[in-house]
Design a protein around this motif. Structure first.
Motif, short mmCIF file in Angstrom:
data_model
loop_
_atom_site.label_atom_id
_atom_site.label_comp_id
_atom_site.label_asym_id
_atom_site.label_seq_id
_atom_site.Cartn_x
_atom_site.Cartn_y
_atom_site.Cartn_z
N ILE A 143 18.19 58.08 64.33
CA ILE A 143 17.78 56.56 64.55
C ILE A 143 17.58 55.94 63.06
O ILE A 143 16.70 56.47 62.41
N GLU A 144 18.42 55.31 62.70
CA GLU A 144 18.38 54.54 61.51
C GLU A 144 17.44 53.13 61.29
O GLU A 144 16.75 53.01 60.38
N LYS A 145 17.54 52.67 62.56
CA LYS A 145 16.92 51.38 62.55
C LYS A 145 16.27 50.90 63.62
O LYS A 145 17.05 51.29 64.65
N GLN A 148 31.30 52.58 68.75
CA GLN A 148 32.06 52.01 67.64
C GLN A 148 31.12 51.46 66.50
O GLN A 148 31.23 51.60 65.33
N GLU A 149 30.20 50.71 67.06
CA GLU A 149 29.44 49.98 66.16
C GLU A 149 27.93 50.71 65.77
O GLU A 149 27.38 50.30 64.83
N ARG A 150 27.88 51.86 66.69
CA ARG A 150 26.76 52.63 66.28
C ARG A 150 25.38 51.86 66.51
O ARG A 150 24.26 52.10 66.09
N LYS A 151 25.41 50.82 67.43
CA LYS A 151 24.18 50.06 67.90
C LYS A 151 23.95 49.91 69.19
O LYS A 151 24.83 49.98 70.30
N GLY A 152 22.79 49.90 69.55
CA GLY A 152 22.32 49.74 70.84
C GLY A 152 21.19 48.66 70.98
O GLY A 152 20.47 48.27 70.31
N GLN A 153 21.01 48.14 72.28
CA GLN A 153 19.84 47.27 72.70
C GLN A 153 19.50 47.66 74.08
O GLN A 153 20.14 47.62 74.96
N SER A 169 12.73 42.74 73.99
CA SER A 169 14.12 43.34 73.72
C SER A 169 13.65 44.29 72.48
O SER A 169 12.96 44.17 71.69
N LEU A 170 14.74 45.37 72.45
CA LEU A 170 14.62 46.23 71.29
C LEU A 170 16.03 46.43 70.74
O LEU A 170 17.07 46.59 71.68
N PHE A 171 16.38 46.31 69.62
CA PHE A 171 17.81 46.82 69.12
C PHE A 171 17.48 47.82 68.20
O PHE A 171 16.46 48.08 67.49
N PHE A 172 18.55 48.73 68.27
CA PHE A 172 18.51 50.04 67.21
C PHE A 172 19.86 50.21 66.70
O PHE A 172 20.94 49.96 67.09
N GLU A 173 19.97 51.03 65.57
CA GLU A 173 21.21 51.67 64.93
C GLU A 173 21.09 53.21 64.67
O GLU A 173 19.85 53.39 64.29
N VAL A 174 22.08 53.76 64.64
CA VAL A 174 22.13 55.06 64.44
C VAL A 174 23.00 55.55 63.39
O VAL A 174 23.96 54.65 62.90
N THR A 175 22.81 56.67 62.68
CA THR A 175 23.57 56.98 61.71
C THR A 175 25.08 57.27 61.82
O THR A 175 25.36 57.50 62.98
N GLU A 176 25.73 57.54 61.18
CA GLU A 176 27.15 57.54 61.18
C GLU A 176 27.54 58.90 62.18
O GLU A 176 28.42 58.70 63.04
N ASP A 177 26.91 59.77 61.87
CA ASP A 177 26.84 61.12 62.81
C ASP A 177 26.49 60.99 64.08
O ASP A 177 26.45 61.89 64.78
N GLU A 178 25.64 59.89 64.49
CA GLU A 178 24.95 59.65 65.76
C GLU A 178 23.76 60.71 65.93
O GLU A 178 23.27 60.83 67.02
N ARG A 179 23.07 61.20 64.72
CA ARG A 179 22.19 62.29 64.84
C ARG A 179 20.75 61.84 64.58
O ARG A 179 19.74 62.28 65.05
#
Length: 264
Positions: A245-247, A210-215, A233-243
């Motif tokens: 890694i955005e950050k 839902q948030e497209r975020k992981g840790q 620790s590591l935090f990441f975000e993905v694009t809306e289509d989940e294809r």
């Protein structure tokens, strides 16, 4: 008959009567001493517990549970002692939600389930597949309220662009949340750069669709192509289509080596 004969006859008759009385008395005493026969207790009529009886061989049938249609194939089927039902032998189950058209494919050497198919336990070469997730383990549990797949027996899985393994896994279907713990190893592949995959080794991992975020937390080691590092620790975000890694963000005692155009 003389008076003497009459006396003898009376004596014999009295003796005979007395003898018969003694015999009858002995019989009565014998029966009385034996007592009445012990009453036979009637068999207790109780609900018969479910046991491994009436096995059905070569099972193939459908169960209809509200908006769910469940197709079952197995070598054997029987009712257990604990109110659960058992399927054995190359068990294959297909669950279809008629409202959303979502499908799940469930397999195992043995599968047990409750009457409403709300709690399903898979044992031996167990796998569940559906909605982008595939999980394999020696033991899996699938529950409907809340809808969740879990195991503490080690799992190998793939979830959209994420694949890996962990000692413990939980996946909540409703919100698409994935939680892993224990010797977590992950590979997150970016579709646009197939040669570069984010590879993580860590203690715990969580991802929210839902948030497209992981840790990832705990003893974290990562690599992305030629780039590598470690952190608390590591935090990441993905694009809306989940294809893609955005950050990516490292936190706590972070150390990384980034390589660009072959120069570090």
């Amino acid at each position: 008959m003389t008076s003497q004969q009459v006396v003898i006859a009376r004596v014999l008759r009295f003796t005979l009567i007395a003898g018969l009385a003694l015999v009858v008395g002995a019989i009565v005493w014998y029966l009385a001493s034996r007592g009445r026969p012990r009453a036979v207790e009637p068999a207790r009529v109780e609900s018969i517990p479910e046991k491994k009886v009436e096995r059905q061989e070569g099972v193939e049938h459908f169960d209809f549970k509200g908006e769910r249609v469940i197709q079952v194939k197995a070598a054997r089927h029987y009712a257990g002692q604990n109110g659960r039902y058992y399927l054995e032998g190359s068990v294959k189950v297909k669950e279809v939600d008629t409202k959303s058209s979502r499908e799940k494919f469930i397999q195992g050497d043995t599968i047990s389930y409750d009457r409403g198919w709300k709690d399903v336990i898979l044992v031996g070469q167990a796998s569940i597949q559906g909605e982008g997730l595939k999980v394999e383990s020696s033991v899996l549990r699938y529950q409907k309220e809340p809808e969740m797949i879990q195991t503490e027996s080690g799992a190998v899985f793939s979830y959209r662009k994420i694949s890996g393994q962990a000692e413990q896994l939980r996946y909540f279907t409703d919100n698409g949340s994935l939680w892993l713990e224990g010797n977590v190893q992950l590979e997150f592949r970016d579709e646009t750069r197939s040669e570069d995959a984010l590879i993580l080794r860590t203690s715990t991992f969580a991802y929210s669709r839902q948030e497209r975020k992981g840790q990832a937390r705990g003893d974290l080691i990562f690599s992305l192509g030629l780039n590598q590092g470690q952190a608390d620790s590591l935090f990441f975000e993905v694009t809306e289509d989940e294809r893609e890694i955005e950050k990516i963000e490292l936190r706590g005692r972070a150390r990384a080596i980034f390589v660009s155009d072959g120069v570090s």
